[in-house]
Design a protein around this motif. Structure first.
Motif, PDB file in Angstrom:
ATOM      1  N   LEU A 328       5.786 -43.502 -16.986  1.00  0.00           N
ATOM      2  CA  LEU A 328       6.380 -43.494 -18.320  1.00  0.00           C
ATOM      3  C   LEU A 328       7.810 -44.025 -18.296  1.00  0.00           C
ATOM      4  O   LEU A 328       8.319 -44.488 -19.313  1.00  0.00           O
ATOM      5  N   GLN A 329       8.468 -43.929 -17.126  1.00  0.00           N
ATOM      6  CA  GLN A 329       9.852 -44.407 -16.952  1.00  0.00           C
ATOM      7  C   GLN A 329      10.804 -43.814 -18.000  1.00  0.00           C
ATOM      8  O   GLN A 329      11.558 -44.522 -18.659  1.00  0.00           O
ATOM      9  N   LEU A 330      10.734 -42.499 -18.128  1.00  0.00           N
ATOM     10  CA  LEU A 330      11.567 -41.792 -19.105  1.00  0.00           C
ATOM     11  C   LEU A 330      12.990 -41.635 -18.604  1.00  0.00           C
ATOM     12  O   LEU A 330      13.224 -41.507 -17.403  1.00  0.00           O
ATOM     13  N   PRO A 331      13.967 -41.616 -19.526  1.00  0.00           N
ATOM     14  CA  PRO A 331      15.341 -41.295 -19.129  1.00  0.00           C
ATOM     15  C   PRO A 331      15.385 -39.897 -18.511  1.00  0.00           C
ATOM     16  O   PRO A 331      14.603 -39.010 -18.882  1.00  0.00           O
ATOM     17  N   ALA A 332      16.308 -39.689 -17.593  1.00  0.00           N
ATOM     18  CA  ALA A 332      16.388 -38.409 -16.889  1.00  0.00           C
ATOM     19  C   ALA A 332      16.642 -37.248 -17.837  1.00  0.00           C
ATOM     20  O   ALA A 332      16.255 -36.110 -17.558  1.00  0.00           O
ATOM     21  N   ALA A 333      17.293 -37.529 -18.978  1.00  0.00           N
ATOM     22  CA  ALA A 333      17.663 -36.458 -19.908  1.00  0.00           C
ATOM     23  C   ALA A 333      16.488 -35.966 -20.749  1.00  0.00           C
ATOM     24  O   ALA A 333      16.593 -34.938 -21.415  1.00  0.00           O
ATOM     25  N   VAL A 334      15.366 -36.697 -20.735  1.00  0.00           N
ATOM     26  CA  VAL A 334      14.218 -36.316 -21.563  1.00  0.00           C
ATOM     27  C   VAL A 334      13.288 -35.413 -20.753  1.00  0.00           C
ATOM     28  O   VAL A 334      12.699 -35.850 -19.760  1.00  0.00           O
ATOM     29  N   PRO A 335      13.138 -34.155 -21.153  1.00  0.00           N
ATOM     30  CA  PRO A 335      12.247 -33.255 -20.407  1.00  0.00           C
ATOM     31  C   PRO A 335      10.781 -33.602 -20.631  1.00  0.00           C
ATOM     32  O   PRO A 335      10.391 -34.040 -21.715  1.00  0.00           O
ATOM     33  N   VAL A 336       9.974 -33.412 -19.584  1.00  0.00           N
ATOM     34  CA  VAL A 336       8.536 -33.658 -19.660  1.00  0.00           C
ATOM     35  C   VAL A 336       7.807 -32.369 -19.311  1.00  0.00           C
ATOM     36  O   VAL A 336       8.075 -31.765 -18.267  1.00  0.00           O
ATOM     37  N   LEU A 337       6.920 -31.955 -20.190  1.00  0.00           N
ATOM     38  CA  LEU A 337       6.086 -30.790 -19.919  1.00  0.00           C
ATOM     39  C   LEU A 337       4.663 -31.273 -19.685  1.00  0.00           C
ATOM     40  O   LEU A 337       4.040 -31.864 -20.572  1.00  0.00           O
ATOM     41  N   ALA A 338       4.158 -31.077 -18.473  1.00  0.00           N
ATOM     42  CA  ALA A 338       2.782 -31.451 -18.163  1.00  0.00           C
ATOM     43  C   ALA A 338       1.848 -30.344 -18.637  1.00  0.00           C
ATOM     44  O   ALA A 338       2.052 -29.170 -18.317  1.00  0.00           O
ATOM     45  N   VAL A 339       0.849 -30.724 -19.419  1.00  0.00           N
ATOM     46  CA  VAL A 339      -0.078 -29.738 -19.978  1.00  0.00           C
ATOM     47  C   VAL A 339      -1.500 -30.132 -19.584  1.00  0.00           C
ATOM     48  O   VAL A 339      -2.001 -31.192 -19.979  1.00  0.00           O
ATOM     49  N   GLY A 340      -2.141 -29.264 -18.802  1.00  0.00           N
ATOM     50  CA  GLY A 340      -3.521 -29.500 -18.385  1.00  0.00           C
ATOM     51  C   GLY A 340      -4.493 -28.943 -19.405  1.00  0.00           C
ATOM     52  O   GLY A 340      -4.444 -27.755 -19.742  1.00  0.00           O
ATOM     53  N   ASN A 341      -5.392 -29.795 -19.881  1.00  0.00           N
ATOM     54  CA  ASN A 341      -6.344 -29.387 -20.912  1.00  0.00           C
ATOM     55  C   ASN A 341      -7.751 -29.225 -20.314  1.00  0.00           C
ATOM     56  O   ASN A 341      -8.025 -29.681 -19.220  1.00  0.00           O
ATOM     57  N   LYS A 342      -8.619 -28.585 -21.083  1.00  0.00           N
ATOM     58  CA  LYS A 342     -10.029 -28.333 -20.745  1.00  0.00           C
ATOM     59  C   LYS A 342     -10.157 -27.256 -19.673  1.00  0.00           C
ATOM     60  O   LYS A 342     -10.999 -27.324 -18.773  1.00  0.00           O
ATOM     61  N   LEU A 343      -9.298 -26.251 -19.802  1.00  0.00           N
ATOM     62  CA  LEU A 343      -9.325 -25.102 -18.910  1.00  0.00           C
ATOM     63  C   LEU A 343     -10.680 -24.395 -18.975  1.00  0.00           C
ATOM     64  O   LEU A 343     -11.140 -23.806 -17.983  1.00  0.00           O
ATOM     65  N   ASP A 344     -11.339 -24.486 -20.133  1.00  0.00           N
ATOM     66  CA  ASP A 344     -12.598 -23.765 -20.327  1.00  0.00           C
ATOM     67  C   ASP A 344     -13.764 -24.363 -19.557  1.00  0.00           C
ATOM     68  O   ASP A 344     -14.774 -23.668 -19.305  1.00  0.00           O
ATOM     69  N   VAL A 345     -13.655 -25.634 -19.162  1.00  0.00           N
ATOM     70  CA  VAL A 345     -14.773 -26.263 -18.433  1.00  0.00           C
ATOM     71  C   VAL A 345     -14.391 -26.651 -17.004  1.00  0.00           C
ATOM     72  O   VAL A 345     -15.213 -27.208 -16.278  1.00  0.00           O
ATOM     73  N   ALA A 346     -13.167 -26.365 -16.605  1.00  0.00           N
ATOM     74  CA  ALA A 346     -12.708 -26.733 -15.264  1.00  0.00           C
ATOM     75  C   ALA A 346     -13.170 -25.702 -14.241  1.00  0.00           C
ATOM     76  O   ALA A 346     -13.353 -24.521 -14.552  1.00  0.00           O
ATOM     77  N   SER A 347     -13.343 -26.146 -13.013  1.00  0.00           N
ATOM     78  CA  SER A 347     -13.743 -25.248 -11.922  1.00  0.00           C
ATOM     79  C   SER A 347     -12.518 -24.503 -11.402  1.00  0.00           C
ATOM     80  O   SER A 347     -11.373 -24.880 -11.664  1.00  0.00           O
ATOM     81  N   ASP A 348     -12.779 -23.439 -10.662  1.00  0.00           N
ATOM     82  CA  ASP A 348     -11.679 -22.669 -10.082  1.00  0.00           C
ATOM     83  C   ASP A 348     -10.835 -23.541  -9.158  1.00  0.00           C
ATOM     84  O   ASP A 348      -9.603 -23.412  -9.108  1.00  0.00           O
ATOM     85  N   THR A 349     -11.457 -24.443  -8.437  1.00  0.00           N
ATOM     86  CA  THR A 349     -10.725 -25.325  -7.513  1.00  0.00           C
ATOM     87  C   THR A 349      -9.825 -26.276  -8.292  1.00  0.00           C
ATOM     88  O   THR A 349      -8.666 -26.508  -7.906  1.00  0.00           O
ATOM     89  N   GLU A 350     -10.357 -26.838  -9.376  1.00  0.00           N
ATOM     90  CA  GLU A 350      -9.566 -27.766 -10.194  1.00  0.00           C
ATOM     91  C   GLU A 350      -8.383 -27.049 -10.844  1.00  0.00           C
ATOM     92  O   GLU A 350      -7.269 -27.592 -10.917  1.00  0.00           O
TER      93      GLU A 350
END
Length: 463
Positions: A328-350
Motif C-alpha cells: 500500500l506504501q502508506l505514509p508512516a503517520a497513517v495507522p493500519v489495522l489488519a482485520v481478519g474476516n471469516k472467523l466463522d469458517v476458518a480452522s483453528d490452525t488458520e
C-alpha cells in the motif's frame, strides 16, 4: 495588548439568526445603540423604550398602516445581553417573504445588515468573552457528535482560556524582571533568578506540549476520521461496511469485483465520527471499469486518516498479509489495522496463525462476531492513549490555536537555550515577549483587525 477597533460600534446591525427557508418561526436580531428605538418605529404594541430588559412583548410589525406580521419581541438591555449592547429579537412566522420584508423595513428605519459573525465579534470587543471562547461558539453550532459538543462547550465556558491565562501569568512576572534588568543594564544587576526561570520554563513548556499533543485528538473530534476499508476482492469489505453502519449500504455478492466505486457513509462511535469508505478490491485486472475502481482505491487509501486492511483468514498467510500491507506504501503517520474476516469458517490452525499478531483483529462480518471488539479497537487507535493523554479535559481543536502554541514552544525553547549558553538579557527578554504574544493571540489579549476579520467572517451572518 491594545486592540485596534476600526469597526463602527455606533451602528445598529440586523440579521436573520435562524436558518433561511420556510419554517414555523424565524428570528430577526438587532444589536446596537438604536436597536430599541428602531424597533419601536415598526412595532405595534407596547412602547419598548419604556419596558424593562429580559421581557417579551406581543404585537404587530407595521409598515405604515400595512401589517406585515404578528410577532413576539424579546427585549435585552445592555450590558445584560449577548453582545453587551441593547438587543432586540423579533420572532416572526417563518416565511421568506415576511423575513425579507421585515429586514428591508428595519434597514429603512436606520439599521445596517450585519456582517458574518458580527454579533459574536461585538460580544468579544465588549469583553463578553475572549477570542478562544468566541471561536468555540462556532464550534458549538457545528458540533455533530456528543464529544465535539462536549469539547466546544468546555472551551466556550472558558476552560481552555483559563489554562492559557495561568500559563501567561506564570511567565509575565519573570518577563517583567528581565525588562527591569534592561532598565538597569549599565549597573550589571540580575533581578530574575535564572535557576527559577529555567524550572518555570520547563514546566510551562511541558504544559504547552501537552496541549499540542491534544490537538491530534481534537482534530479528530472536530472533523471525524476518514477510514478506508481496503483489501483483496471478496475479503468481505462491503459486508463489514454494512455491519458497521447497521444498514445495507453496499451490494454484497460472491462475485469478485462487485464493488467498483467508492461507497462512503458516516457513523458515530462513542462520540467520535468515523467516515467509512468501502473500496474496490485490490488486484490486477483486465476489466477496464474494475481497473478504474482499483486506481481510485489506491488514491483514496493515500488520503485516509486510518486504513482498515481486511483479509480472508482462510486464504491468507501472515507473510502474504504483511506483503499486501507494505504494498500500500502508506505514509508512516497513517495507522493500519489488519482485520481478519471469516472467523466463522476458518480452522483453528488458520485462526492461530493470526491470533497473536500485533495490530490484528479477527471478525466474522456476516454474523457480527467480533464487531464490538473491532469498534473498541478503532477507538483506541484513534485516541492513541485516549483522552487521558491530555492530562485533563482541555483538548485543542482549532488549527490557529495549535499554530500559536507551536510558535510559543519555539520561543520558549529559544529562551531555555539562551539561558544554557549565557545569552544576554536582551535576547532572553525578546524571546519571552514573543512567547507571551503567541499565547496572547489565542485568547485575543494581543490581536489585530485582520485576525478578527479572518476569524469572524467564518461565522454565519446572524451569529
Amino acid at each position: 495588548m491594545a486592540l485596534p477597533l476600526p469597526v463602527s460600534l455606533s451602528d445598529t446591525i440586523v440579521a436573520l439568526s435562524t436558518p433561511p427557508g420556510s419554517g414555523a418561526i424565524a428570528l430577526v436580531r438587532l444589536s446596537g445603540p438604536q436597536a430599541i428605538s428602531i424597533t419601536d418605529k415598526v412595532f405595534g404594541g407596547k412602547r419598548l423604550q419604556d419596558q424593562a430588559g429580559h421581557t417579551l412583548h406581543f404585537g404587530t410589525i407595521r409598515d405604515g398602516q400595512r401589517i406585515i406580521d404578528e410577532v413576539v419581541v424579546s427585549l435585552f438591555r445592555g450590558p445584560n445581553s449577548y453582545t453587551k449592547e441593547d438587543v432586540v429579537e423579533i420572532s416572526t412566522h417563518g416565511s421568506d417573504f415576511i423575513v425579507q420584508e421585515l429586514l428591508a423595513l428595519l434597514v429603512r428605519r436606520g439599521a445596517r445588515l450585519a456582517e458574518a459573525g458580527e454579533f459574536t465579534k461585538r460580544a468579544f470587543l465588549h469583553g463578553a468573552f475572549d477570542l478562544a471562547q468566541a471561536e468555540a461558539v462556532a464550534d458549538l453550532i457545528a458540533a455533530d457528535s456528543a464529544l465535539s459538543h462536549q469539547v466546544a462547550m468546555q472551551q466556550m465556558r472558558g476552560g481552555f482560556s483559563q489554562e492559557l491565562r495561568d500559563l501567561r501569568a506564570r511567565l509575565v512576572q519573570f518577563a517583567a524582571l528581565l525588562e527591569l534588568e534592561l532598565d538597569f543594564g549599565e549597573e550589571d544587576v540580575e533581578f530574575a533568578d535564572r535557576t527559577g526561570l529555567v524550572q518555570l520554563l520547563q514546566e510551562v513548556q511541558a504544559l504547552v506540549h501537552r496541549l499540542l499533543r491534544s490537538f491530534e485528538l481534537g482534530n479528530v473530534i472536530k472533523h471525524g476520521v476518514t477510514t478506508v476499508i481496503a483489501g483483496r476482492p471478496n475479503a468481505g469489505k462491503s459486508t463489514l461496511l454494512n455491519a458497521l453502519l447497521n444498514e445495507e449500504r453496499a451490494i454484497v455478492s460472491e462475485v469478485a469485483g462487485t464493488t467498483r466505486d467508492l461507497i462512503e457513509d458516516e457513523v458515530s462511535l462513542d462520540g467520535i465520527r468515523f467516515r467509512f469508505v468501502d473500496t474496490a478490491g485490490l488486484r490486477d485486472t483486465t476489466d477496464v471499469v474494475e481497473s478504474i475502481g482499483v486506481e481510485r482505491t489506491k488514491k483514496r487509501v493515500l488520503q485516509a486518516a486510518l486504513v482498515v486492511y481486511l483479509f480472508d483468514i482462510t486464504t491468507t498467510s501472515p507473510q502474504e498479509l504483511q506483503a499486501e500491507i507494505e504494498a500500500l506504501q502508506l505514509p508512516a503517520a497513517v495507522p493500519v489495522l489488519a482485520v481478519g474476516n471469516k472467523l466463522d469458517v476458518a480452522s483453528d490452525t488458520e485462526i492461530a496463525a493470526f491470533r497473536s499478531r500485533p495490530g490484528t483483529a479477527l471478525i466474522a462480518a456476516s454474523r457480527g462476531d467480533g464487531l464490538d471488539e473491532l469498534r473498541e479497537t478503532l477507538l483506541n487507535v484513534v485516541r492513541g492513549e485516549g483522552l487521558d493523554r491530555t492530562g485533563g479535559t482541555t483538548i485543542v481543536t482549532n488549527v490557529r490555536h495549535a499554530r500559536s502554541l507551536e510558535q510559543a514552544a519555539q520561543h520558549l525553547d529559544a529562551v531555555l537555550t539562551g539561558l544554557a549558553t549565557g545569552s544576554g538579557t536582551e535576547l532572553l527578554a525578546a524571546d519571552l515577549r514573543h512567547a507571551l504574544a503567541d499565547l496572547g493571540q489565542i485568547t485575543g489579549e494581543i490581536s489585530n483587525e485582520d485576525l478578527l476579520t479572518s476569524i469572524f467572517t467564518q461565522f454565519c451572518i446572524g451569529k
